[in-house]
Scaffold this active site. Structure first.
Site, PDB file in Angstrom:
ATOM      1  N   GLY A  90       0.827  -1.409   0.225  1.00  0.00           N
ATOM      2  CA  GLY A  90      -0.112   0.111  -0.002  1.00  0.00           C
ATOM      3  C   GLY A  90       0.977   1.198   0.002  1.00  0.00           C
TER       4      GLY A  90
ATOM      5  CB  CYS B 138     -19.803   5.765 -25.699  1.00  0.00           C
ATOM      6  SG  CYS B 138     -19.209   5.837 -27.342  1.00  0.00           S
TER       7      CYS B 138
ATOM      8  NE  ARG C   5      -1.217   2.516  -5.484  1.00  0.00           N
ATOM      9  CZ  ARG C   5      -2.283   2.502  -6.184  1.00  0.00           C
ATOM     10  NH1 ARG C   5      -2.491   3.268  -7.284  1.00  0.00           N
ATOM     11  NH2 ARG C   5      -3.243   1.943  -5.483  1.00  0.00           N
TER      12      ARG C   5
ATOM     13  NE  ARG D 128      -4.851   3.518  -9.860  1.00  0.00           N
ATOM     14  CZ  ARG D 128      -4.614   4.698  -9.494  1.00  0.00           C
ATOM     15  NH1 ARG D 128      -4.086   5.643 -10.342  1.00  0.00           N
ATOM     16  NH2 ARG D 128      -4.709   5.356  -8.144  1.00  0.00           N
TER      17      ARG D 128
HETATM   18  C1  LIG Z   1      -3.620  -4.794  -3.200  1.00  0.00           C
HETATM   19  C2  LIG Z   1      -2.984  -5.282  -1.901  1.00  0.00           C
HETATM   20  C3  LIG Z   1      -1.635  -5.123  -1.721  1.00  0.00           C
HETATM   21  C4  LIG Z   1      -0.597  -4.083  -2.769  1.00  0.00           C
HETATM   22  O1  LIG Z   1      -1.263  -3.019  -2.492  1.00  0.00           O
HETATM   23  P1  LIG Z   1      -0.412  -1.660  -3.261  1.00  0.00           P
HETATM   24  O2  LIG Z   1      -1.243  -0.574  -3.188  1.00  0.00           O
HETATM   25  O3  LIG Z   1      -0.414  -1.948  -4.813  1.00  0.00           O
HETATM   26  O4  LIG Z   1       1.026  -1.789  -2.695  1.00  0.00           O
HETATM   27  C5  LIG Z   1      -0.840  -5.862  -0.853  1.00  0.00           C
HETATM   28  N1  LIG Z   1      -1.329  -6.736  -0.184  1.00  0.00           N
HETATM   29  C6  LIG Z   1      -2.968  -7.023  -0.061  1.00  0.00           C
HETATM   30  C7  LIG Z   1      -3.402  -7.963   0.661  1.00  0.00           C
HETATM   31  C8  LIG Z   1      -3.632  -6.339  -1.169  1.00  0.00           C
HETATM   32  O5  LIG Z   1      -4.757  -6.520  -1.254  1.00  0.00           O
END
Ligand SMILES: *Cc1c(COP(=O)(O)O)cnc(C)c1O
Length: 449
Positions: free
Chosen positions: A247, A360, A292, A329
Site C-alpha cells: 500500500g 462513450c 503499486r 483509475r
Molecule cells: C492490493 C494489496 C496489496 C498491494 O497494494 P499496493 O497498494 O499495490 O502496494 C498488498 N496486499 C494486499 C492484501 C492487497 O490487497
C-alpha cells in the site's frame, strides 16, 4: 511532467525511456502502448530487497494484482521477491512462468474450491486465509489431498488509512479479514490451531493502498503486535510471521509526497522490535507486499492525439486513442496523472487542456486541466506512472482492443504483451443456429443434403 527512472530527452528533442525514443516506439508498436521501464522496475524491487530483506531479514512479496504478465513473473523471480496472488488466473500465470511456488502467498476473500485445489497442487508457500468459511474449506480440501496447508490469517486491525474510500481495507466495516475488535480473529486462531490439516504460521493485515503516512503503518504494526501478545497470553501460540500488507503510495502528480522505502522499512521495524522487547516475545519474521510502488512509476502509456475540441471560454478537450479501457483509475477513483507531448518535450506549455479518452462515457477523462505545448492531431502523448492497476484493470468497453506492452531496457524494446486484435474481440462470441443468417442456413442445408 516529472521524469521517472530512465526517462530522458534525446537528441531529437523527444521523450526517451529505457534508451528508446518513445515516438519511434509509438510508430513501431502502435498506440495506445504500455511502456515498462525495466531498469526502474528492477530498481524498485532492489530498493525493497535492500531495505527489508538485506537489512532486517524481512520478506518482500510483490502484489501481482498491480501488474502481472509472464515476463513480470520472471523479473520478480530474478530479483528474489515472492509473489502475492489473488486468483486462479494469477496463480496459473505464475505456474506457467515457472515461478518458485514456495515463494507464493495466495490471497483472496472468496477463493473457490477449484482455486484452492490448484494452489494446493502447485504447492504455494502460504495461504492467506480471509475468513472462517475459507478456513473450514481449506482444512477439508487439504485433508482430501493429504496435505497440510501452511497458512497465515488475515485480520482487520480497525485502522482507517487516509486514502480513497474504495482502496481502504483496514477498517472494521470491510469485506476483507477477521475483525480483531469483536473476537472473530481470536476465534479463528483457536479454530485454526485445532485443525488437523492446517499449520498456522502467523498473521496478516493490509490497511489500504496509495498511503503516504508512515504513521498509519506504525499504528497498524503496533496494533498487530499488541494483538500477538494478547493471543500468546490466552493460547500460548506465538505468531512467527507478521505480514503487514502493501500500500505504500507513489508520486502520480503535483502534491504527492511518498516516503522512501528505506524510511518505511526502518519505521515499521522499529515499532516491531520495540513491541517485541516489551512483550518479551521473539520478533516475528516481517513480510511486506508492495504492488503499486514497484510497478507504478515504471509504466508509461503512449497515446496518439486525435480530435481536439475547443469550447471558447470554457475548455479544450484533447482526445486520445485510449482512455478508461486501458486506464480506468481516473473514472473509478478520480486518480490524477501527469502527461507530456513526447514529440514536443522541449517546447514550453502554452495552453490549458483536458485529456479525454475515446469511450462513450463523459467520465472517460484521463486528465482535467493540464498545461501542454500547442497540441495537434498526431502528437504522441505520454502519461506517466501508469504501471500499476492500468493494464491489470483494463477492459474491452466499446469493444476496444487492449493495448500492447513493451519492456524497454538500454535501447532494447521487447513486446511482452501483444495488442489485442478484432479477431480476439469476437473470438469467444458464439451464434446459435436460429440466429445464423438465412442464406447461410440454406447453404448449410444444401451442402448437408
Ligand atoms: C492490493 C494489496 C496489496 C498491494 O497494494 P499496493 O497498494 O499495490 O502496494 C498488498 N496486499 C494486499 C492484501 C492487497 O490487497
Amino acid at each position: 511532467m516529472r521524469f521517472h527512472g530512465t526517462m530522458n530527452i534525446n537528441r531529437q528533442g523527444r521523450l526517451e525511456i529505457g534508451g528508446c525514443d518513445t515516438v519511434e516506439l509509438a510508430q513501431r508498436f502502435g498506440t495506445p502502448l504500455y511502456v515498462l521501464d525495466e531498469r526502474l522496475f528492477r530498481q524498485n524491487c532492489r530498493d525493497y530487497y535492500q531495505s527489508f530483506t538485506a537489512e532486517y531479514g524481512a520478506g518482500v512479496v510483490y502484489a501481482a494484482k498491480a501488474l502481472l504478465t509472464l515476463s513480470v513473473c520472471r523479473m520478480i523471480e530474478e530479483e528474489g521477491l515472492g509473489l502475492d496472488l489473488v486468483s486462479g488466473g494469477e496463480l496459473y500465470t505464475a505456474v506457467q512462468a515457472g515461478f518458485p511456488m514456495d515463494r507464493v502467498y495466495f490471497h483472496g476473500n472468496n477463493k473457490s474450491p477449484e482455486e484452492i485445489r490448484l494452489a494446493l497442487k502447485s504447492g504455494v508457500g502460504r495461504f492467506v486465509v480471509d475468513n472462517i468459511y475459507e478456513l473450514e474449506l481449506l482444512d477439508y480440501l487439504s485433508g482430501e489431498s493429504q496435505l497440510k496447508a501452511q497458512i497465515i490469517l488475515r485480520l482487520t486491525p480497525g485502522i482507517e488509512a487516509h486514502t480513497h474510500e474504495y482502496i481502504k481495507t483496514g477498517q472494521i466495516d470491510s469485506k476483507f479479514g477477521l475483525v480483531i475488535e469483536n473476537g472473530q480473529a481470536m476465534a479463528a486462531i483457536r479454530r485454526a490451531l485445532s485443525m488437523e490439516n492446517i499449520v498456522l504460521n502467523g498473521l496478516h493485515c493490509h490497511i489500504g493502498s496509495q498511503i503516504f503516512e508512515l504513521d498509519s503503518y506504525n499504528h497498524c504494526a503496533s496494533v498487530m503486535m499488541d494483538f500477538c501478545a494478547g493471543v500468546y497470553n490466552q493460547t500460548g501460540w506465538i505468531a512467527r510471521e507478521l505480514d503487514l500488507g502493501g500500500g505504500l503510495g507513489i508520486y502520480y502528480s503535483g502534491g504527492d509526497r511518498p516516503p522512501r522505502v528505506r524510511e518505511y522499512a526502518d519505521n515499521i521495524m522499529r515499532v516491531i522490535d520495540e513491541k517485541a522487547r516489551l512483550s518479551g516475545l521473539a520478533t516475528p519474521r516481517v513480510i511486506v507486499e508492495p504492488g503499486r510502488s514497484i510497478c507504478g512509476p515504471a509504466g508509461t502509456t503512449l497515446y496518439t492525439v486525435g480530435a481536439i475540441k475547443e469550447i471558447p471560454g470554457i475548455r479544450t478537450y484533447v482526445a486520445v486513442d485510449g482512455g478508461m479501457g486501458d486506464n480506468p483509475r481516473p473514472a473509478l477513483y478520480q486518480a490524477r496523472y501527469e502527461a507530456c507531448l513526447a514529440n514536443k518535450i522541449t517546447q514550453e506549455p502554452v495552453q490549458l487542456v483536458s485529456v479525454a479518452g475515446k469511450c462513450c462515457e463523459s467520465g472517460d477523462m484521463l486528465i482535467w486541466d493540464i498545461k501542454l505545448p500547442c497540441v495537434e492531431a498526431g502528437d504522441v502523448m505520454a502519461v506517466s506512472c501508469t504501471g500499476a492497476y492500468n493494464y491489470a484493470m483494463s477492459m474491452n468497453y466499446n469493444r476496444l482492443p487492449r493495448p500492447a506492452m513493451v519492456l524497454v531496457y538500454d535501447g532494447l524494446a521487447d513486446l511482452i504483451l501483444e495488442r489485442e486484435t478484432y479477431e480476439d474481440i469476437i473470438g469467444r462470441d458464439r451464434v446459435p443456429e436460429r440466429l445464423v443468417k438465412r442464406d447461410r442456413q440454406l447453404k448449410n442445408i444444401a451442402s448437408a443434403g
